[in-house]
Enzyme design. Sequence first.
Site, PDB file in Angstrom:
ATOM      1  N   TYR A 119      46.409  35.907   7.912  1.00 57.57           N
ATOM      2  CA  TYR A 119      45.995  36.038   6.510  1.00 57.57           C
ATOM      3  C   TYR A 119      45.544  34.668   6.043  1.00 57.57           C
ATOM      4  O   TYR A 119      46.230  33.673   6.255  1.00 57.57           O
ATOM      5  CB  TYR A 119      47.190  36.512   5.668  1.00 57.57           C
ATOM      6  CG  TYR A 119      46.874  36.640   4.193  1.00 57.57           C
ATOM      7  CD1 TYR A 119      46.450  37.854   3.665  1.00 57.57           C
ATOM      8  CD2 TYR A 119      46.990  35.541   3.342  1.00 57.57           C
ATOM      9  CE1 TYR A 119      46.161  37.971   2.316  1.00 57.57           C
ATOM     10  CE2 TYR A 119      46.699  35.656   1.988  1.00 57.57           C
ATOM     11  CZ  TYR A 119      46.286  36.872   1.488  1.00 57.57           C
ATOM     12  OH  TYR A 119      45.980  36.977   0.154  1.00 57.57           O
ATOM     13  N   GLU A 207      39.649  36.354  -0.137  1.00 55.34           N
ATOM     14  CA  GLU A 207      40.811  36.770   0.653  1.00 55.34           C
ATOM     15  C   GLU A 207      40.349  37.327   1.992  1.00 55.34           C
ATOM     16  O   GLU A 207      39.598  38.295   2.038  1.00 55.34           O
ATOM     17  CB  GLU A 207      41.600  37.850  -0.105  1.00 55.34           C
ATOM     18  CG  GLU A 207      42.883  38.233   0.599  1.00 55.34           C
ATOM     19  CD  GLU A 207      43.615  39.375  -0.097  1.00 55.34           C
ATOM     20  OE1 GLU A 207      42.997  40.441  -0.313  1.00 55.34           O
ATOM     21  OE2 GLU A 207      44.797  39.205  -0.430  1.00 55.34           O
TER      22      GLU A 207
END
Length: 399
Positions: A119, A207
């Site tokens: 991530y 993101e």
Amino acid sequence: MNIHEYQAKELLAKFGVPVPAGYAAMSVEEAVEAMGKLPGPLYVVKAQIHAGGRGKGKFKELPPEAKGGVRLAKTEQEVREAAHEMLGNTLVTVQTGDAGKQVQRLYVTDGVDIEKEFYLALLVDRATGRVAFVASTEGGMDIEEVAHSTPEKIHTIDVDPATGFMPHHGRAVAAALELDGDLAKQAQKVASTLYAAFLGTDAAQIEINPLAITGDKQLMVLDAKVGFDSNAMFRHKDLAELRDLTEEDPAEIEASKYDLAYIKLDGDIGCMVNGAGLAMATMDIIKLNGMFPANFLDVGGGANTEKVTAAFKIILSDPAVKGILVNIFGGIMKCDVIAEGIIAAAKEVNLSVPLVVRLEGTNVQQGKDILANSGLPIVPANDLGDAAQKIVAEVQKAA
Ligand code: ADP
Ligand code: MG
């Protein structure tokens, strides 16, 4: 303002961020065409909606065992089936709410052999007032769970605006992802290109989940969610064109045409107020009296009849609204002018729910007289508490 994954990836690729090849498709035939331009042997057909959690999402129109909004395909037949099942149907994910989102666009992209998922995000950290990287080795579809139960696995690295991105920021990102050797070098490059993209587009959020290590040891961005600072869109005309209005609430789009700050909420009482602070206070006092606001609406300082009428129409377009509370302070705008506007608007929209009006400020008595003599069933209120009690009582009486 948010954009779709395929738009985000095209944009990031321009800054040198590594993304797999892929093409947007609006129909089954376009999906097959897109597949033809990719090398194969594995393809991924992805629903394009402004919400994450697509992989684990469910389609309302399909049986519960059907696959979600991210599907692997090996043959033209499989691409066709995936596209056919997704287009026009409603995808419900953890981020869409129960109503879900209708899929109108697809993205057909190279299927990647994934070894590990990370991530990596960039955002404006409000605590430090800086742009910050958020990195975790535990990427993939369960990141919310990681943040919740093992927050120590999520690292934040902020960037001092005075220095901008420095090599040590890249090394810190690579270290947070526990990478070394060539993969660490790749991570540093990904971090620096993402940072350039963030600043260059006035982004509010980038993101990447997942950032994957592929079978041949390459870092690749497999999913990207990008949102921009709406206040900066005037200097990014090309990005403003990426806006997909079908992803936004129709009432909010209508409100933006009239420069009304409108946000739809879940309650029953429509609110029309001038000034954001007064609007917040009005919403609070409705709650205090046991009901919930159906919206936030700030008509602004220069509310004229046209704006007030538009605001009424927008509030009433919400079928949940059972009553309207108008709470306006006449400062620059005088109360008698506001009262005329309310009457004109109430007549034009054929008001079907109770209306309580509280006016205060310049020419308040004239305003009240105009409302009282209008012949319309408008309930006058003297102050904020009185107004909230009255609208709640009126709605309960009508029910
Ligand atoms: P969402 O976050 O909305 O569920 P993603 O794009 O992250 O959608 O896809 C979900 C999962 O599907 C990813 O975590 C990854 O495991 C897999 N995936 C996504 N894109 C690809 C791709 N191009 N190749 C292989 N697997 C992929
Ligand atoms: Mg994802």
